[in-house]
Design a protein around this motif. Sequence first.
Motif, PDB file in Angstrom:
ATOM      1  N   PRO A  53       4.352   4.702  -1.184  1.00 19.70           N
ATOM      2  CA  PRO A  53       4.127   3.358  -1.732  1.00 19.70           C
ATOM      3  C   PRO A  53       4.849   3.104  -3.055  1.00 19.70           C
ATOM      4  CG  PRO A  53       2.084   4.237  -0.894  1.00 19.70           C
ATOM      5  CD  PRO A  53       3.094   5.358  -0.832  1.00 19.70           C
ATOM      6  N   ALA A  57       6.622  -0.599  -2.992  1.00 16.02           N
ATOM      7  CA  ALA A  57       5.608  -1.599  -3.349  1.00 16.02           C
ATOM      8  C   ALA A  57       6.214  -2.974  -3.623  1.00 16.02           C
ATOM      9  CB  ALA A  57       4.801  -1.125  -4.552  1.00 16.02           C
ATOM     10  N   LYS A  61       5.668  -6.358  -1.303  1.00 15.37           N
ATOM     11  CA  LYS A  61       5.095  -7.578  -1.889  1.00 15.37           C
ATOM     12  C   LYS A  61       6.019  -8.764  -1.632  1.00 15.37           C
ATOM     13  CE  LYS A  61       2.474  -5.359  -5.540  1.00 15.37           C
ATOM     14  NZ  LYS A  61       2.416  -5.019  -6.965  1.00 15.37           N
ATOM     15  N   ALA A 102       1.738  -4.835   1.632  1.00 12.56           N
ATOM     16  CA  ALA A 102       1.524  -4.253   0.304  1.00 12.56           C
ATOM     17  C   ALA A 102       0.107  -3.707   0.162  1.00 12.56           C
ATOM     18  CB  ALA A 102       1.803  -5.292  -0.775  1.00 12.56           C
ATOM     19  N   SER A 105      -0.248  -0.469   2.572  1.00 15.08           N
ATOM     20  CA  SER A 105       0.757   0.595   2.531  1.00 15.08           C
ATOM     21  C   SER A 105       0.203   1.939   2.049  1.00 15.08           C
ATOM     22  CB  SER A 105       1.952   0.178   1.673  1.00 15.08           C
ATOM     23  OG  SER A 105       1.580   0.001   0.328  1.00 15.08           O
ATOM     24  N   CYS A 106      -0.672   1.940   1.062  1.00 13.48           N
ATOM     25  CA  CYS A 106      -1.227   3.217   0.568  1.00 13.48           C
ATOM     26  C   CYS A 106      -2.030   3.918   1.662  1.00 13.48           C
ATOM     27  CB  CYS A 106      -2.102   2.987  -0.657  1.00 13.48           C
ATOM     28  SG  CYS A 106      -1.185   2.534  -2.122  1.00 13.48           S
TER      29      CYS A 106
END
Length: 130
Positions: A53, A57, A61, A102, A105-106
């Motif tokens: 990420p 990131a 986004k 976004a 994603s983690c």
Amino acid sequence: HCSHFIAEKCAFPKTLLEVLVDVSAVDLHVAFCLLRMCGGFCKLVHLARTAPPSHCADSLKFFDEEVRLCFTSCMGVDVPELNWKQAQLSPSFGGLGLRSLALHSCAAFIASMALSGQCSPDDRHLMQAV
């Protein structure tokens, strides 16, 4: 290098999103279904699962913002932030299924690393960066 590659991948679907705005003039429902099923989250979910990420990131986004812009252009209305948050929910939770790359994603990256069984001690720094 990774950030540049990811930025290019996130910019590629912009053409698709522009075409969907044209499709919406003919059939709004078809444009929405194509956005949800072909132009949104699913277009780059592999990237979210495989790239840390911290490397993607900003690009994710940007892509989320492009999806929102496409949606608002197709619908012809501005969507307030609270309503957009609801639109990002699954339809089973009252949303439209326009999931955020976004935001996810983690979790996608951690799940991918954990399920791969290939996580070596050298990869632990990737997990901590999440």
